[in-house]
Design a protein around this motif. Structure first.
Motif, PDB file in Angstrom:
ATOM      1  N   ALA A   1       0.838  -1.205   0.000  1.00  0.00           N
ATOM      2  CA  ALA A   1       0.000   0.000   0.000  1.00  0.00           C
ATOM      3  C   ALA A   1       0.871   1.253   0.000  1.00  0.00           C
ATOM      4  O   ALA A   1       0.594   2.213  -0.724  1.00  0.00           O
ATOM      5  N   LYS A   2       1.927   1.251   0.806  1.00  0.00           N
ATOM      6  CA  LYS A   2       2.812   2.413   0.867  1.00  0.00           C
ATOM      7  C   LYS A   2       3.548   2.584  -0.461  1.00  0.00           C
ATOM      8  O   LYS A   2       3.753   3.709  -0.928  1.00  0.00           O
ATOM      9  N   GLN A   3       3.950   1.478  -1.073  1.00  0.00           N
ATOM     10  CA  GLN A   3       4.618   1.562  -2.370  1.00  0.00           C
ATOM     11  C   GLN A   3       3.688   2.174  -3.421  1.00  0.00           C
ATOM     12  O   GLN A   3       4.089   3.052  -4.188  1.00  0.00           O
ATOM     13  N   ARG A   4       2.434   1.708  -3.452  1.00  0.00           N
ATOM     14  CA  ARG A   4       1.462   2.275  -4.402  1.00  0.00           C
ATOM     15  C   ARG A   4       1.280   3.769  -4.163  1.00  0.00           C
ATOM     16  O   ARG A   4       1.237   4.563  -5.105  1.00  0.00           O
ATOM     17  N   LYS A   5       1.177   4.149  -2.889  1.00  0.00           N
ATOM     18  CA  LYS A   5       0.995   5.558  -2.534  1.00  0.00           C
ATOM     19  C   LYS A   5       2.190   6.383  -3.004  1.00  0.00           C
ATOM     20  O   LYS A   5       2.032   7.443  -3.605  1.00  0.00           O
ATOM     21  N   ASN A   6       3.397   5.900  -2.737  1.00  0.00           N
ATOM     22  CA  ASN A   6       4.593   6.627  -3.156  1.00  0.00           C
ATOM     23  C   ASN A   6       4.705   6.722  -4.670  1.00  0.00           C
ATOM     24  O   ASN A   6       5.091   7.753  -5.212  1.00  0.00           O
ATOM     25  N   MET A   7       4.350   5.650  -5.357  1.00  0.00           N
ATOM     26  CA  MET A   7       4.438   5.659  -6.819  1.00  0.00           C
ATOM     27  C   MET A   7       3.406   6.596  -7.454  1.00  0.00           C
ATOM     28  O   MET A   7       3.617   7.085  -8.560  1.00  0.00           O
ATOM     29  N   ALA A   8       2.327   6.846  -6.750  1.00  0.00           N
ATOM     30  CA  ALA A   8       1.285   7.735  -7.270  1.00  0.00           C
ATOM     31  C   ALA A   8       1.598   9.209  -6.981  1.00  0.00           C
ATOM     32  O   ALA A   8       0.955  10.095  -7.551  1.00  0.00           O
TER      33      ALA A   8
END
Length: 125
Positions: free
Chosen positions: A77-84
Motif C-alpha cells: 500500500a505504501k509503495q502504491r501511494k509513493n508511486m502515485a
C-alpha cells in the motif's frame, strides 16, 4: 516448506517479545535505529547494517499494532501511494539530501480534525 515474509516476521515478533518484552519501546527502538544509522554512515556498503534498520523498523511496526499478516499489505500500500505521488527530478537534487515528494497545500483551516485521531494518522502516512 519455503519461508515467507509472514512466517519470518511471526518468528521475529515472538523472539523480540521474549527477548525485549512486550511494550511499545518507542524510544528504545528509535535509539537503536539511530545507532545503526551511525554504523551505516561509517560503513555504507555493509549490507548487514541496512538489514539491522529493516529489522528494527519491523520491530516498531509490530510494537505499535502491526501483525505479521499486516506487513506485506502495508508495504504494498505504501509503495502504491509513493508511486502515485509527484516527485522532483532527482537530477536537480543534492546527493546528500532527502528527495521528498511534492506536498499539496493544506486547506485554509488546515482541517484540524483531519489528523486528530491517531489511527487515522497512521492510515494516512
Amino acid at each position: 516448506m519455503s519461508e515467507t515474509i509472514e512466517t519470518y516476521f511471526a518468528r521475529q515478533i515472538d523472539w523480540s517479545r521474549e527477548t525485549f518484552g512486550p511494550d511499545e519501546r518507542t524510544r528504545g527502538v528509535l535509539d537503536h535505529i539511530r545507532k545503526e544509522l551511525a554504523e551505516i554512515e561509517a560503513k555504507p556498503h555493509d549490507l548487514s547494517e541496512w538489514i539491522d534498520v529493516v529489522i528494527l523498523a519491523m520491530d516498531g511496526f509490530w510494537r505499535h499494532g502491526g501483525t505479521a499478516d499486516d506487513l506485506l499489505p502495508a508495504l504494498l500500500a505504501k509503495q502504491r501511494k509513493n508511486m502515485a505521488r509527484q516527485w522532483p527530478d532527482w537530477r536537480t537534487a543534492p546527493k546528500d539530501r532527502a528527495i521528498e515528494h511534492v506536498r499539496a497545500a493544506l486547506p485554509e483551516d488546515k482541517n484540524e480534525s483531519y489528523c486528530r485521531d491517531a489511527e487515522q494518522r497512521r492510515r494516512l502516512s
